[in-house]
Scaffold this motif. Structure first.
Motif, mmCIF file in Angstrom:
data_model
loop_
_atom_site.group_PDB
_atom_site.id
_atom_site.type_symbol
_atom_site.label_atom_id
_atom_site.label_comp_id
_atom_site.label_asym_id
_atom_site.label_seq_id
_atom_site.Cartn_x
_atom_site.Cartn_y
_atom_site.Cartn_z
ATOM 1 N N THR A 24 0.686 -1.245 0.058
ATOM 2 C CA THR A 24 -0.065 0.243 0.035
ATOM 3 C C THR A 24 0.943 1.162 0.100
ATOM 4 O O THR A 24 0.194 2.332 -0.234
ATOM 5 N N GLY A 25 2.087 1.091 0.448
ATOM 6 C CA GLY A 25 2.922 2.365 0.415
ATOM 7 C C GLY A 25 2.628 3.222 1.911
ATOM 8 O O GLY A 25 3.143 4.297 1.879
ATOM 9 N N LEU A 26 2.039 2.688 2.698
ATOM 10 C CA LEU A 26 1.510 3.188 3.786
ATOM 11 C C LEU A 26 2.305 2.820 5.121
ATOM 12 O O LEU A 26 1.964 2.717 6.283
ATOM 13 N N TYR A 27 3.243 1.897 4.871
ATOM 14 C CA TYR A 27 4.041 1.255 6.042
ATOM 15 C C TYR A 27 4.716 2.158 6.760
ATOM 16 O O TYR A 27 5.034 3.114 6.368
ATOM 17 N N PRO A 28 4.759 1.861 8.295
ATOM 18 C CA PRO A 28 5.358 2.905 9.079
ATOM 19 C C PRO A 28 6.941 2.605 9.111
ATOM 20 O O PRO A 28 7.533 2.021 10.023
ATOM 21 N N PHE A 29 7.399 3.220 8.085
ATOM 22 C CA PHE A 29 9.044 3.371 7.797
ATOM 23 C C PHE A 29 9.518 4.454 8.990
ATOM 24 O O PHE A 29 8.902 4.767 9.858
ATOM 25 N N ILE A 81 8.655 11.325 4.862
ATOM 26 C CA ILE A 81 8.340 10.175 5.334
ATOM 27 C C ILE A 81 6.992 9.430 5.099
ATOM 28 O O ILE A 81 6.641 8.263 4.540
ATOM 29 N N PHE A 82 5.931 10.325 5.889
ATOM 30 C CA PHE A 82 4.661 9.479 6.052
ATOM 31 C C PHE A 82 3.871 10.047 5.158
ATOM 32 O O PHE A 82 3.365 11.198 5.142
ATOM 33 N N PRO A 83 3.058 9.247 4.111
ATOM 34 C CA PRO A 83 2.211 9.803 3.331
ATOM 35 C C PRO A 83 0.860 10.277 4.089
ATOM 36 O O PRO A 83 0.181 9.783 5.015
ATOM 37 N N THR A 84 0.434 11.423 3.676
ATOM 38 C CA THR A 84 -0.647 12.091 4.263
ATOM 39 C C THR A 84 -1.823 12.464 3.379
ATOM 40 O O THR A 84 -1.642 12.804 2.051
ATOM 41 N N GLN A 88 12.860 20.272 -10.764
ATOM 42 C CA GLN A 88 14.445 19.668 -10.754
ATOM 43 C C GLN A 88 14.985 19.360 -9.398
ATOM 44 O O GLN A 88 15.987 18.609 -9.589
ATOM 45 N N CYS A 89 14.626 19.905 -8.471
ATOM 46 C CA CYS A 89 15.383 19.825 -7.251
ATOM 47 C C CYS A 89 14.571 18.471 -6.490
ATOM 48 O O CYS A 89 13.489 18.076 -6.573
ATOM 49 N N PRO A 90 15.654 17.535 -5.967
ATOM 50 C CA PRO A 90 15.150 16.402 -5.550
ATOM 51 C C PRO A 90 14.107 16.434 -4.312
ATOM 52 O O PRO A 90 14.539 16.992 -3.087
ATOM 53 N N ASP A 91 13.031 16.003 -4.301
ATOM 54 C CA ASP A 91 11.925 16.095 -3.230
ATOM 55 C C ASP A 91 12.229 14.742 -2.431
ATOM 56 O O ASP A 91 11.998 13.686 -2.984
ATOM 57 N N PRO A 92 12.649 14.681 -1.244
ATOM 58 C CA PRO A 92 13.292 13.616 -0.550
ATOM 59 C C PRO A 92 11.707 12.758 -0.520
ATOM 60 O O PRO A 92 11.879 11.529 -0.321
ATOM 61 N N GLY A 93 10.539 13.363 -0.161
ATOM 62 C CA GLY A 93 9.330 12.403 0.063
ATOM 63 C C GLY A 93 9.042 11.663 -1.396
ATOM 64 O O GLY A 93 8.710 10.622 -1.288
ATOM 65 N N ARG A 94 9.322 12.365 -2.444
ATOM 66 C CA ARG A 94 9.107 11.794 -3.773
ATOM 67 C C ARG A 94 9.941 10.616 -4.039
ATOM 68 O O ARG A 94 9.921 9.643 -4.567
ATOM 69 N N MET A 95 11.220 10.937 -3.656
ATOM 70 C CA MET A 95 12.234 10.002 -3.743
ATOM 71 C C MET A 95 12.272 8.633 -2.939
ATOM 72 O O MET A 95 12.273 7.648 -3.319
ATOM 73 N N LEU A 96 11.581 8.778 -1.820
ATOM 74 C CA LEU A 96 11.210 7.761 -0.751
ATOM 75 C C LEU A 96 10.191 6.886 -1.395
ATOM 76 O O LEU A 96 9.891 5.675 -1.544
ATOM 77 N N ALA A 97 9.019 7.588 -1.775
ATOM 78 C CA ALA A 97 7.928 6.986 -2.413
ATOM 79 C C ALA A 97 8.199 5.999 -3.664
ATOM 80 O O ALA A 97 7.370 5.012 -3.784
ATOM 81 N N GLN A 98 9.369 6.541 -4.281
ATOM 82 C CA GLN A 98 9.646 5.683 -5.625
ATOM 83 C C GLN A 98 10.196 4.542 -5.266
ATOM 84 O O GLN A 98 10.659 3.811 -6.265
ATOM 85 N N LEU A 99 10.802 4.288 -3.950
ATOM 86 C CA LEU A 99 11.619 3.311 -3.557
ATOM 87 C C LEU A 99 10.708 1.868 -3.734
ATOM 88 O O LEU A 99 11.314 0.759 -4.059
#
Length: 248
Positions: free
Chosen positions: A137-142, A183-186, A218-229
């Motif tokens: 689901t992409g909503l796991y508590p990392f 880190i946490f999707p909202t 153009q600048c890396p969004d850490p949230g988007r980068m983590l979601a793409q893992l």
């Protein structure tokens, strides 16, 4: 004999260098990589799966002590929308017969058990498949320590540097909130999909609308980068009558 300032300065510098040579210079702390974040997530999910599998094993042993089955094992992540039909197909593979049907609303109707089939076989097959096929689901508590440190570096070093190249300043009023947003999707409402982005808790100063759009693109969004893992790796571990569970 009176020593000149230059000589005294030279002696002081030499003493300082000698002292540094004796005690050594501390290396700056290592910045975690995205690969290390993935490894931490893998350990987290593997441990969670082992706990779930052990609880399932205890349940089977308590309710059907006569059941015979191989060790429980994780097989793969499945899409959340297809989890129910895939679980049913898994059960049919174990039972070697049709197990039931799935309605358009996702309701499962199981077929009656054949008279010669042990009473434990259907429920145990269902439990085996539920721990083998896990919906993603992409909503796991990392958000473990490594991931937290990686995000903080992105917010305090990498992203501000990228914004400055466009002549803008990244403003983060609450660093902890920005870390959580990454880190946490909202969700803003039930109608909107969950969003995982630093821009929920950060803004740009000194950028017009066009420049801001370019920075966000153009600048890396850490949230988007983590979601793409995507799904974390769950290491292959057997849990069951002839297996043993544990995180290596």
């Amino acid at each position: 004999m009176r020593r000149g300032p230059a000589l005294l300065a030279g002696l002081a510098t030499g003493a300082t260098l000698s002292l540094l040579g004796l005690v050594g210079c501390a290396e700056p702390p290592e910045v975690p990589s995205l690969e290390q974040v993935q490894a931490e997530r893998s350990l987290t999910m593997t441990a969670a799966w082992v706990r779930a599998a052990a609880a399932t094993e205890d349940y089977i042993e308590r309710d059907w002590p006569e059941a015979e089955y191989p060790p429980l094992r994780f097989e793969r992540w499945v899409d959340e929308q297809s989890a129910i039909p895939e679980t049913l197909a898994c059960m049919e593979g174990i039972l070697e017969r049709p197990a039931g049907t799935v309605s358009a609303n996702g309701i499962v109707s199981l077929f009656p058990r054949p008279e010669d089939e042990p009473t434990w076989q259907l429920p145990v097959a269902q439990l085996r498949c539920q721990v083998a096929l896990i919906p993603w689901t992409g909503l796991y508590p990392f958000g473990g320590p490594v991931e937290q440190e990686w995000v903080r570096h992105q917010l305090t070093v990498a992203l501000p540097a990228c914004a400055r190249r466009w002549g803008a300043e990244l403003v983060v009023a609450d660093l902890d909130r920005a870390v959580d947003a990454s880190i946490f999707p909202t969700s803003a409402s039930r109608e909107l999909a969950a969003t995982q982005s630093v821009w929920l808790a950060a803004e740009l100063r000194g950028a017009d609308a066009v420049t801001e759009a370019c920075i966000r693109a153009q600048c890396p969004d850490p949230g988007r980068m983590l979601a793409q893992l995507g799904p974390a790796e769950i290491r292959s571990i057997d849990v069951g009558p002839t297996g043993s569970g544990g995180v290596p």
